[in-house]
Design an enzyme around this catalytic site. Structure first.
Site, PDB file in Angstrom:
ATOM      1  N   HIS A  84      -3.705  -7.261   6.051  1.00  0.00           N
ATOM      2  CA  HIS A  84      -4.562  -6.979   7.203  1.00  0.00           C
ATOM      3  C   HIS A  84      -4.010  -7.567   8.499  1.00  0.00           C
ATOM      4  O   HIS A  84      -4.763  -7.800   9.438  1.00  0.00           O
ATOM      5  CB  HIS A  84      -5.984  -7.489   6.930  1.00  0.00           C
ATOM      6  CG  HIS A  84      -6.652  -6.753   5.795  1.00  0.00           C
ATOM      7  ND1 HIS A  84      -7.736  -7.248   5.103  1.00  0.00           N
ATOM      8  CD2 HIS A  84      -6.370  -5.553   5.221  1.00  0.00           C
ATOM      9  CE1 HIS A  84      -8.094  -6.377   4.162  1.00  0.00           C
ATOM     10  NE2 HIS A  84      -7.266  -5.350   4.213  1.00  0.00           N
ATOM     11  N   GLY A 143     -10.546 -16.022  -4.373  1.00  0.00           N
ATOM     12  CA  GLY A 143     -11.398 -16.016  -3.183  1.00  0.00           C
ATOM     13  C   GLY A 143     -11.552 -14.691  -2.473  1.00  0.00           C
ATOM     14  O   GLY A 143     -11.525 -14.639  -1.241  1.00  0.00           O
ATOM     15  N   THR A 144     -11.731 -13.622  -3.227  1.00  0.00           N
ATOM     16  CA  THR A 144     -12.040 -12.343  -2.573  1.00  0.00           C
ATOM     17  C   THR A 144     -13.167 -11.649  -3.314  1.00  0.00           C
ATOM     18  O   THR A 144     -13.207 -11.663  -4.547  1.00  0.00           O
ATOM     19  CB  THR A 144     -10.803 -11.419  -2.473  1.00  0.00           C
ATOM     20  OG1 THR A 144     -11.234 -10.127  -2.013  1.00  0.00           O
ATOM     21  CG2 THR A 144     -10.065 -11.268  -3.793  1.00  0.00           C
TER      22      THR A 144
HETATM   23  N1  APR Z   1     -13.021 -21.079  -2.966  1.00  0.00           N
HETATM   24  C1  APR Z   1     -12.758 -19.865  -3.528  1.00  0.00           C
HETATM   25  N2  APR Z   1     -13.477 -18.762  -3.261  1.00  0.00           N
HETATM   26  C2  APR Z   1     -14.507 -18.883  -2.395  1.00  0.00           C
HETATM   27  C3  APR Z   1     -14.840 -20.094  -1.773  1.00  0.00           C
HETATM   28  C4  APR Z   1     -14.060 -21.244  -2.091  1.00  0.00           C
HETATM   29  N3  APR Z   1     -14.307 -22.439  -1.572  1.00  0.00           N
HETATM   30  N4  APR Z   1     -15.918 -19.884  -0.972  1.00  0.00           N
HETATM   31  C5  APR Z   1     -16.222 -18.577  -1.087  1.00  0.00           C
HETATM   32  N5  APR Z   1     -15.375 -17.965  -1.943  1.00  0.00           N
HETATM   33  C6  APR Z   1     -15.338 -16.557  -2.364  1.00  0.00           C
HETATM   34  C7  APR Z   1     -16.667 -15.843  -2.374  1.00  0.00           C
HETATM   35  O1  APR Z   1     -17.372 -16.099  -3.590  1.00  0.00           O
HETATM   36  C8  APR Z   1     -16.215 -14.380  -2.261  1.00  0.00           C
HETATM   37  O2  APR Z   1     -15.910 -13.818  -3.528  1.00  0.00           O
HETATM   38  O3  APR Z   1     -14.534 -15.861  -1.450  1.00  0.00           O
HETATM   39  C9  APR Z   1     -14.935 -14.494  -1.421  1.00  0.00           C
HETATM   40  C10 APR Z   1     -15.098 -14.083   0.015  1.00  0.00           C
HETATM   41  O4  APR Z   1     -15.363 -12.706   0.082  1.00  0.00           O
HETATM   42  P1  APR Z   1     -15.374 -11.953   1.495  1.00  0.00           P
HETATM   43  O5  APR Z   1     -16.129 -12.765   2.489  1.00  0.00           O
HETATM   44  O6  APR Z   1     -15.825 -10.570   1.245  1.00  0.00           O
HETATM   45  O7  APR Z   1     -13.829 -12.006   1.943  1.00  0.00           O
HETATM   46  P2  APR Z   1     -12.639 -11.060   1.513  1.00  0.00           P
HETATM   47  O8  APR Z   1     -12.813 -10.545   0.130  1.00  0.00           O
HETATM   48  O9  APR Z   1     -11.374 -11.761   1.859  1.00  0.00           O
HETATM   49  O10 APR Z   1     -12.820  -9.855   2.532  1.00  0.00           O
HETATM   50  C11 APR Z   1     -11.913  -8.788   2.540  1.00  0.00           C
HETATM   51  O11 APR Z   1     -12.953  -7.870   4.491  1.00  0.00           O
HETATM   52  O12 APR Z   1     -13.883  -7.971   6.633  1.00  0.00           O
HETATM   53  C12 APR Z   1     -12.760  -7.788   5.892  1.00  0.00           C
HETATM   54  O13 APR Z   1     -10.632  -7.726   6.748  1.00  0.00           O
HETATM   55  C13 APR Z   1     -11.570  -8.634   6.245  1.00  0.00           C
HETATM   56  O14 APR Z   1      -9.727  -9.282   4.840  1.00  0.00           O
HETATM   57  C14 APR Z   1     -11.142  -9.211   4.928  1.00  0.00           C
HETATM   58  C15 APR Z   1     -11.717  -8.251   3.927  1.00  0.00           C
END
Ligand code: APR
Length: 228
Positions: free
Chosen positions: A104, A170-171
């Protein structure tokens, strides 16, 4: 060396002080995606979009890699590692990982608003509204907005299809095409998921779910993989 692929999301940087998007206090609780992260938003109100990403950049520059980023960098001692990250921060690089694909984009660079291939380093944390690319069009953040193509997705898919070990950290796997990458990993490839809230997406084959925060779960997993 075995090919190890790590797909990371906002959760790996949460304990570095950078907000995730979809957790309860996440970024998309405070902002509308349509207002700040789409080409239409930039057409409508470029100053607002610029300010949003300038703020993100300021936070990233103030943040430091955490023990999860550092642990992933150590994997290079024993594995051929590719980190595919959805994150726009540079914390994997600052922790020492040498092979990082930013699906991204990366907030520390600017991008021409008419040609996404023209990107530039940024001095400080702000892109000014009067700054232009070599073609004379305004500079914006080098990030992929909703509704835009993800230029690195095919490269990332190819790398996933060759993985011999796979780690997801963490996604929420809520955003495509990134979320579909896991389907390119072979069904018999061992997979590890580190997340306090394991994403629901179905994963084929052997999966070890490590329901922990990144700074706990990742260093433990890395120690295990290095001593294997
Ligand atoms: N350690 C590991 N995981 C964690 C922690 C932590 N301390 N805190 C939160 N998480 C997890 C949550 O449980 C969740 O599964 O991280 C994840 C965050 O998810 P999102 O907020 O949806 O982030 P992400 O998956 O990276 O989003 C994808 O969405 O808006 C867009 O472009 C943006 O790249 C991003 C994409």
């Amino acid at each position: 060396m075995e090919k190890l692929v790590v797909l990371t999301g906002a959760g790996i940087s949460a304990e570095s002080g950078l907000k995730t998007f979809r957790d309860s206090d996440g970024l998309w609780e405070g902002y509308n995606i349509e207002d700040v992260a789409t080409p239409e938003a930039w057409q409508r109100n470029p100053a607002l979009v610029q300010e949003f990403y300038n703020e993100r950049r300021k936070s990233v520059l103030e943040a430091k890699p955490n023990t999860a980023h550092f642990a992933l960098a150590r994997l290079e001692e024993k594995y051929e590692v590719t980190i595919i990250t959805q994150n726009i921060d540079d914390l994997h690089e600052r922790a020492g990982s040498t092979n990082v694909i930013h699906l991204h984009g990366i907030i520390t660079r600017s991008q021409s608003s008419i040609n996404p291939e023209l990107t530039y380093p940024i001095n400080g944390w702000q892109i000014g509204m009067d700054e232009v690319c070599e073609l004379g069009s305004p500079l914006r953040a080098h990030v992929v907005w909703f509704g835009e193509a993800v230029p690195m997705i095919e490269t990332a898919a190819r790398i996933c299809s060759r993985a011999e070990l796979f780690i997801l950290v963490g996604t929420s796997l809520a955003v495509y095409p990134a979320a579909g990458l896991i389907n390119y990993v072979g069904p018999r490839v061992p997979k590890y998921i580190v997340d306090p809230k394991i994403p629901e997406a179905s994963v084929r084959g052997p999966v070890m779910k490590i329901q922990e925060k990144a700074t706990i779960g990742v260093p433990e997993l890395v120690d295990r993989l290095l001593n294997k």
